[in-house]
Design an enzyme around this catalytic site. Structure first.
Site, PDB file in Angstrom:
ATOM      1  N   ASP A  84      17.051  37.482   8.612  1.00  0.00           N
ATOM      2  CA  ASP A  84      18.238  36.660   8.369  1.00  0.00           C
ATOM      3  C   ASP A  84      19.537  37.404   8.691  1.00  0.00           C
ATOM      4  O   ASP A  84      19.522  38.550   9.152  1.00  0.00           O
ATOM      5  CB  ASP A  84      18.191  36.155   6.916  1.00  0.00           C
ATOM      6  N   GLY A 139      22.203  30.523  15.582  1.00  0.00           N
ATOM      7  CA  GLY A 139      22.801  30.085  16.842  1.00  0.00           C
ATOM      8  C   GLY A 139      24.225  30.567  17.057  1.00  0.00           C
ATOM      9  O   GLY A 139      24.924  30.068  17.933  1.00  0.00           O
ATOM     10  N   GLU A 182      27.291  33.663  17.779  1.00  0.00           N
ATOM     11  CA  GLU A 182      27.502  34.862  18.623  1.00  0.00           C
ATOM     12  C   GLU A 182      26.755  34.782  19.955  1.00  0.00           C
ATOM     13  O   GLU A 182      26.176  35.771  20.406  1.00  0.00           O
ATOM     14  CB  GLU A 182      27.043  36.135  17.886  1.00  0.00           C
ATOM     15  N   ASP A 201      21.100  25.539   8.891  1.00  0.00           N
ATOM     16  CA  ASP A 201      19.942  25.120   8.096  1.00  0.00           C
ATOM     17  C   ASP A 201      19.723  23.610   8.134  1.00  0.00           C
ATOM     18  O   ASP A 201      20.669  22.825   8.024  1.00  0.00           O
ATOM     19  CB  ASP A 201      20.130  25.544   6.639  1.00  0.00           C
TER      20      ASP A 201
HETATM   21  C1  GAL Z   1      19.383  31.121   5.283  1.00  0.00           C
HETATM   22  C2  GAL Z   1      18.311  30.732   6.268  1.00  0.00           C
HETATM   23  C3  GAL Z   1      17.311  29.865   5.541  1.00  0.00           C
HETATM   24  C4  GAL Z   1      16.715  30.649   4.392  1.00  0.00           C
HETATM   25  C5  GAL Z   1      17.825  31.163   3.468  1.00  0.00           C
HETATM   26  C6  GAL Z   1      17.286  32.106   2.415  1.00  0.00           C
HETATM   27  O1  GAL Z   1      20.305  31.936   5.902  1.00  0.00           O
HETATM   28  O2  GAL Z   1      18.885  30.067   7.366  1.00  0.00           O
HETATM   29  O3  GAL Z   1      16.303  29.429   6.442  1.00  0.00           O
HETATM   30  O4  GAL Z   1      15.956  31.706   4.900  1.00  0.00           O
HETATM   31  O5  GAL Z   1      18.816  31.847   4.207  1.00  0.00           O
HETATM   32  O6  GAL Z   1      18.283  32.649   1.606  1.00  0.00           O
END
Ligand code: GAL
Length: 377
Positions: free
Chosen positions: A126, A162, A164, A183
């Protein structure tokens, strides 16, 4: 590790967020192997954020939350492997994960080795709490190099939303997939937003699949701490969502509770002919056709497949039914003496040979998926 086709599996985040534990993972592995999903190709069982203790242990290592995973991660990985499945975990390129657990920045090499020792096959990585001194390519390359040297094949799944210009540099990091959107939520407007953001920006990034985020098929507005399960979608919308992800060769990672999947959702997710399009080894990029004669907000995605056929996904994003047509000339067919043999991939039905044109009336928010093979008249 390189994946030849987009990874397929299940991820805990969409439905369970921080409410994850050993029992859930074990029951999910059991469900996947009994309800036809593993057989259809869903092999990765992926634990997302919130699996760790809030701080590293005294040796500076990541530690599994003792309440949630009392036997540790190796135990869970071994169980998943005993079912013939693969095991995925989650970390973050910053100092903390997005839900504020320890991240891997500055610890990439020991974390990669630890994931390898636990038997991890896939790492979602992440994009939160990043230090100002490092740009994204560097942060993802750091973990890419560590994973490539950790002693185990681990699929590197970059989750960078998606931003940078990620598609310009992601294939330099060793990642097998990259998140190309924010998300997803379980509602039509979210699926629509993601699809619209991708269809004009389709790119085949060498060795790295465009990840449009986890599937919401089958969630029906459940779980996700309320905000991911944002009201739910209809069965038609789930079918369209699945067809869009497959046409765009996205990873297919289920986000619903597979222990309690309704039969319609199970059928959507196991549609072998739609999955075959997603998984086509030709890895050609799709393109979009918007025919002037078609209603606004309707379009066709076309993808050349490795056997020489063309997959056609027709979509109607309107709230009323619409006729969508494709002229075979626009897909590349000669106007003299050639036609297409058409197979309805959604319903597993041969539609015979069609000349010049393929048209379908598509219901609101609906789709049609065809596999077309050129034939001489
Ligand atoms: C977001 C990510 C999600 C999930 C979440 C967990 O940044 O896009 O899919 O993993 O963090 O905290």
């Amino acid at each position: 590790m390189k994946e030849i086709t987009p990874p397929m599996g299940w991820n805990s985040w969409n439905t369970f967020t921080d409410k994850i534990d050993e029992k859930l993972v074990i029951e999910t592995a059991d469900a996947l192997s009994h309800n036809g999903l593993a057989e259809a190709g869903y092999k990765y069982v992926i634990i997302d954020d919130c699996w760790a203790e809030k701080e590293r242990d005294k040796n500076g290592m990541l530690a599994a939350d003792k309440q949630k995973f009392p036997h540790g991660m190796k135990y869970v990985a071994d169980y998943v492997h005993s079912k013939g499945l693969k095991f995925g975990m989650y970390s973050c390129c910053g100092t903390r994960t997005c839900a504020n657990y320890p991240g891997s920045f500055g610890h990439e090499w020991e974390d990669a080795k630890q994931f390898a020792s636990w038997g991890v096959d896939y790492l979602k990585y992440d994009n939160c709490f990043k230090p100002n001194c490092a740009d994204d390519p560097l942060l993802y390359r750091r973990m890419g190099l560590a994973l490539a040297n950790c002693g185990r094949d681990i699929v590197f799944a970059a989750c960078q939303w998606g931003t940078e210009n990620v598609s310009d540099w992601i294939s330099t990091t060793g990642a097998a997939t990259y998140r190309s959107t924010g998300d997803i939520k379980d509602c039509w407007s979210s699926v629509l937003g993601i699809a619209n953001s991708q269809i004009e920006a389709l790119s085949a990034t060498p060795n790295c699949f465009n990840d449009m985020d986890m599937l919401v098929v089958g969630m029906h507005g459940n779980g996700g701490n309320g905000y991911i399960a944002a009201g739910g979608s209809t069965d038609t919308e789930y079918e369209t969502h699945f067809a869009l992800w497959a046409m765009m060769a996205s990873p297919l990672i289920i986000g619903a509770d597979v222990r309690h999947l309704d039969e319609v959702s199970r059928c959507i997710l196991t549609n072998s002919e739609v999955i075959a399009i997603d998984q086509d080894e030709g890895r050609y990029a799709p393109y979009v056709l918007r025919c002037a004669s078609n209603l606004h907000n309707t379009f066709t995605l076309v993808r050349l497949l490795s056997d020489g056929s063309a997959a056609l996904g027709m979509f109607n994003f309107n709230d009323t039914a619409a006729l969508v047509s494709v002229n075979f000339f626009d897909v590349g067919l000669s106007v003299r003496g050639m036609s297409m043999r058409v197979r309805d991939a959604l319903h597993h039905e041969d539609l015979g040979v069609r000349r010049e044109l393929l048209s379908a009336t598509i219901e609101p928010h609906g789709s049609a998926v065809y596999r077309c093979t050129a034939v001489n008249d």
